[in-house]
Write an enzyme that holds these catalytic residues in place. Structure first.
Site, PDB file in Angstrom:
ATOM      1  N   HIS A 321      48.922  38.027  41.484  1.00 37.30           N
ATOM      2  CA  HIS A 321      48.470  36.799  40.824  1.00 37.30           C
ATOM      3  C   HIS A 321      47.972  35.739  41.780  1.00 37.30           C
ATOM      4  O   HIS A 321      47.328  34.780  41.363  1.00 37.30           O
ATOM      5  CB  HIS A 321      49.577  36.224  39.933  1.00 37.30           C
ATOM      6  CG  HIS A 321      49.703  36.949  38.642  1.00 37.30           C
ATOM      7  ND1 HIS A 321      50.455  38.095  38.515  1.00 37.30           N
ATOM      8  CD2 HIS A 321      49.166  36.725  37.428  1.00 37.30           C
ATOM      9  CE1 HIS A 321      50.366  38.530  37.263  1.00 37.30           C
ATOM     10  NE2 HIS A 321      49.598  37.722  36.585  1.00 37.30           N
ATOM     11  N   GLY A 322      48.263  35.886  43.057  1.00 40.14           N
ATOM     12  CA  GLY A 322      47.730  34.899  43.993  1.00 40.14           C
ATOM     13  C   GLY A 322      48.426  34.976  45.329  1.00 40.14           C
ATOM     14  O   GLY A 322      49.578  35.388  45.423  1.00 40.14           O
TER      15      GLY A 322
END
Lengths: 472, 456
Positions: A321-322
């Site tokens: 997700h990051g």
């Protein structure tokens, strides 16, 4: 380019659909490839080359995996090469600065330059899709795609290119070669797309602004109720934004004759976190299950390995997700909760009234989003303190009261829209016998037009239209 | 995987499609409506001629950006160059470039067919969702109220630029009182009196009709800073807030619904308070002939809200006997506009109708002329008043002109040129000047940084 924009609707989509339905069947995939590259290149001129490179690599790898079908060892080597190249590209663009930054923090005095490269939009989505092709061919779950244009169309297909859902190759294998566009599919696509567009623009963007208002308050001016209300607004924003993108993608797919799988299934009505993750971003969970969890042995190799596998999957989900610590923490948070649920919590939950199970789930999810939304973990912690009345400005301030009350009706509408009720009602009316059903069926296109018009109106007069997935 | 049962997602999709095929006619209509909408609007967008300026929104609209192969190539080159820049260079460049895609997006939004109707649809949808505001404008009792009037930026301790906040606004109020105090002291020595009148914003005079939960304490804080500061400094003030608030509470039409100014009636009430303080008798209200100048005025607040649920505003001129025997002279550089009376009626045809009060023919800052002179024909030796003002004074000036010749100065545009070569002090020491009136509204007073020019 994003779907929720005027130039998408009234320039790109118009041309795309017109040509798509005019050209003969054998040119349709080529047209989709060309126009999808335009869609991507509209905002990412240079990185389009990177995507083309990925396509070529995985096309070639898929070809050789298929060629060495009988020789598992060779096939496996090719598969490994494909996995390494894909993950290396993803890793470099997404995690280089994060890793180097962490090293610089840990070991002072080392001299490695940060690069500050812009993350190619949608790279996490399309890399996973391209990878799934080679893996599916290797496993014999899908046939090799001989036409590079068709394979290219699969990877670049503009509906799901930049924000999912992650379409597994085996799910569209046949559709790539043979699909039947029809009025029914198209109309169904229009309905899904319109619902998604309205969800993104009228719901998600607007509730996002409310969230930004509370988020941006100075810590000492944020009251307890404001902090809770704010994070609830964010939870609503993220769900409506993300599921809206999926709806639009699925809707556009249907217009073009593709059947993509649903990506969200009313996650906020879940009664446990295990259930929540079966309903939230299903295509990602499925991808990790098929390509990481199961290959590691899933839950079939004893308790210890099951928990280990869960933790690995959730660590990876977090990182996916990051490239920030908060996402890793968020992944581990869910990994631990899912382990606890698997261990004993689920059995315990079954014994309590479902009302409390909902509360339990929503609380876990809300605190999860708190971890998720603040890349600066310290800031997230400060916000959490406000939720419990620490360092804030009491239970409720006058200005917070005004902001909350004027959005109450809106939030109530959104909460209802999170449940399957609206869709159930839609189906019930749509298929009711007699006059009511007839009237309603004719009303549907009119309602769709109204939703489209309102969405367009919001687009025309918008200063706030965020794209939340540029970290993915 | 094959041994697993069909995933829930797939079952859902099957159900959907099965259901979809059951309503053939409805489907045909749905598909047709969508396609017609997409194609018709796409074509209309490129056929309908572009606009340069939006009178409704009072701003310039984005024009078609350059679309060419050359631009594409040069953008591409720039992209490649950026990739190989160092981290710091990239950070410095961040958000600096206006990308082609952004320009197109802006162009599409600004030039969209029926843009104003679209904005209205959005505004009414927001009201339907009970939000009480449209684009940040509170809509209550038919009034459009801009609650947030702090503008501009300030620097924090670290030198970072940030939006100004309430503290900054209060500091600005205090600073401005200081300038006025200085001017009063300086002019006091030569017997010239300085009066200050501060008009309320719409949000101030409507304090009692705002939504019950609306937090007015911020606005009260501005006024407390003003009244306390003024009384501490001992400057002459005229209260024109509370009388007008009372008229609002009585349901009188003293502030425009769609614009941030007061109506001519509101200006008249303020004039009564001011002229009493200056020691003169105000003209009675029934001595005016009320001339309706326009009934379709949509003002600056509508420009933001996009909707005006209780319709457009009416602009009224309060005409008094022989008011055509006054001359308004507005020198701006070489271009001098001069007319009889106080009204430049050409602006009534424009969107910017409030500029009909004291408007210059070509100067485009909404009638905010640096220097405006009003004299009465054939009466050379009238007493003169120096009026230092913002735009609230434009509709009030005609009333004052009945009593005094006016030297009207707008500090915000007060840049010395051939016509303006005097300081406020010098104007105030001209013959026949015995009074200076500073007339601002709270919005300008808390934001404006040019009032310091009065002591320059």
């Amino acid at each position: 380019m994003v779907f929720s924009s005027l130039e998408f609707l009234f320039l790109y989509l118009a041309i795309t659909l017109a040509v798509y339905f005019l050209v003969p069947r054998k040119l349709k995939n080529i047209w989709l490839l060309i126009i999808s590259l335009v869609f991507y290149g509209w905002g990412e001129r240079v990185y389009t080359a990177l995507m083309v490179f990925t396509i070529i690599v995985d096309y070639v790898c898929g070809y050789f995996v298929d060629k060495y079908r009988e020789n598992r060892k060779k096939a496996k080597t090719v598969l490994v090469i494909s996995v390494i190249i894909n993950l290396a590209i993803l890793g470099f663009f997404k995690y280089y600065d994060f890793i180097v930054g962490s090293i610089l923090n840990l070991i002072p005095g080392v001299n490695i330059p940060l690069l500050g490269l812009k993350l190619p939009i949608g790279i996490s989505f399309y890399t996973f899709q391209a990878l799934s092709y080679v893996i599916d061919v290797y496993r014999g779950d899908a046939n090799v795609q001989k036409k590079i244009t068709s394979f290219g169309a699969y990877v670049t297909l503009f509906p799901q290119l930049i924000a999912g859902p992650i379409v597994r190759y085996k799910d569209v294998d046949d559709q790539l070669n043979e699909r039947l566009e029809s009025v029914d599919m198209f109309a169904s696509g229009v309905r899904t797309f319109t619902a998604g567009l309205a969800k993104k623009i009228v719901f998600a963007n607007a509730i996002g602004e409310v969230w930004y208002y509370f988020r941006d308050l100075p810590t000492d001016e944020r009251s307890v109720l404001a902090a809770w209300f704010g994070i609830i607004c964010y939870s609503l924003q993220l769900y409506f934004d993300f599921s809206a993108y999926s709806d639009m993608a699925i809707g556009l797919g249907k217009m073009l004759g593709f059947r993509f799988l649903e990506n969200f299934n009313y996650p906020y009505i879940s009664k446990s976190i295990t259930e929540f993750w079966r309903r939230w971003h299903m295509s990602l969970s499925t991808w990790f299950r098929d390509n990481v969890y199961f290959p590691l042995g899933g839950s079939r190799k004893g308790k210890f390995k099951t928990y280990r596998n869960l933790l690995i999957v959730w660590l990876l989900t977090g990182i996916w997700h990051g490239a920030y610590w908060n996402y890793i923490l968020w992944g581990v948070y869910y990994g631990i909760i899912l382990m606890l649920e698997k261990g004993f919590l689920l059995k315990l939950l079954e014994k309590i009234p479902s009302f409390f199970r909902h509360i339990y789930t929503l609380l876990i999810v809300i605190f999860g989003w708190l971890l998720f939304v603040f890349e600066d973990i310290g800031a997230g912690f400060e916000y959490a303190k406000n939720m419990f009345g620490v360092n804030g400005s009491g239970l409720l301030t006058a200005s917070d009261a005004y902001e909350i009350t004027r959005n109450l009706v809106f939030v109530a509408i959104l909460c209802i829209a999170c449940t399957p009720l609206p869709k159930k009602l839609f189906y019930k009316l749509y298929f009711s016998e007699g006059k009511l059903g007839t009237v309603y069926r004719y009303a549907v296109p009119v309602v769709a037009l109204a939703f489209l018009t309102v969405s367009i109106a919001y687009l025309v007069d918008s200063s706030f239209n965020p794209f939340l997935y540029f970290r993915f | 995987m094959s041994e697993m049962k069909k995933p829930e997602a797939e079952i859902l999709l099957d159900k959907q499609l099965e259901l979809a095929s059951k309503a053939k006619k409805s489907n045909i209509i749905t598909a047709a409506i969508f396609l017609v909408l997409i194609f018709a609007v796409s074509v209309a967008f490129w056929i309908v001629p572009d606009n340069e300026y939006s009178g409704e929104e009072k701003r310039s609209l984005k024009q078609l950006p350059e679309i060419s192969f050359e631009r594409f190539v040069s953008d591409l080159k720039q992209d490649c160059k950026e990739i190989f820049m160092t981290y710091d260079e990239k950070q410095a460049l961040k958000d600096q470039r206006e990308d082609f895609a952004d320009e197109i997006a802006e162009y599409y939004a600004d030039q969209f067919p029926a843009r104003n109707a679209m904005r209205a649809i959005k505004g009414y949808t927001e009201m339907l969702l009970c939000k009480g505001e449209s684009n940040g404008i509170i809509i209550t009792n038919g009034m459009l109220i801009n609650p947030d009037t702090i503008t501009g930026t300030a620097k924090d301790e670290d030198g970072n630029v940030r939006d100004r906040n309430e503290e900054d606004a209060i500091k600005n109020i205090t600073k401005n009182i200081g300038y006025i105090n200085y001017l009063s002291k300086m002019l006091g020595t030569s017997g010239v009196e300085v009066y200050t009148a501060l008009a309320g914003r719409t949000v101030d005079v409507n304090r009692d009709i705002l939504p019950s939960l609306y937090p007015s304490d911020v606005n009260d804080a501005f006024w407390n800073a003003y009244t306390e500061g003024a009384s501490k400094a001992g400057i002459n003030t005229v209260d024109i807030l509370s009388p007008l608030r009372n008229h609002v509470n009585d349901g009188e039409y003293v502030y425009y619904k769609t614009d941030h100014h007061w109506t001519t009636l509101g200006a008249y009430y303020a004039y009564c308070e001011i002229i009493n303080s200056l020691g003169e008798e105000p003209l009675p209200i029934d001595s005016f002939t009320k001339e309706i100048a326009s009934e379709d005025f949509l003002g600056t607040v509508y420009a933001k809200s996009g909707i005006a649920p209780s319709g457009a505003d009416t602009i009224t001129f309060f005409r008094f006997e022989n008011d055509e025997q006054f001359t308004t002279t507005i020198p701006v550089g070489e271009e001098v506009t001069e007319y009889k009376g106080f009204y430049n009626k050409k602006y009534l045809e424009d969107a910017d109708k409030y500029s009909a009060f004291l408007g210059h023919d070509n100067f485009t800052f909404g009638g905010n002329n640096p220097l405006t002179l009003i004299t009465k024909d054939g009466d050379e030796n009238r007493e003169k008043l120096v009026l230092i003002k913002d735009s609230f004074a434009h509709s009030l000036a005609p009333f004052l002109a009945y009593h005094y010749d006016l030297i009207i100065l707008d500090m915000r545009y007060y840049i010395p040129d051939g016509n303006i070569n005097k300081t406020v002090m010098q104007y105030a020491s001209e013959e026949n000047v015995s009074k200076v009136l500073i007339l601002y509204n709270m919005e300008t007073f808390m934001n404006d940084e040019y009032l310091m020019r009065i002591i320059g």
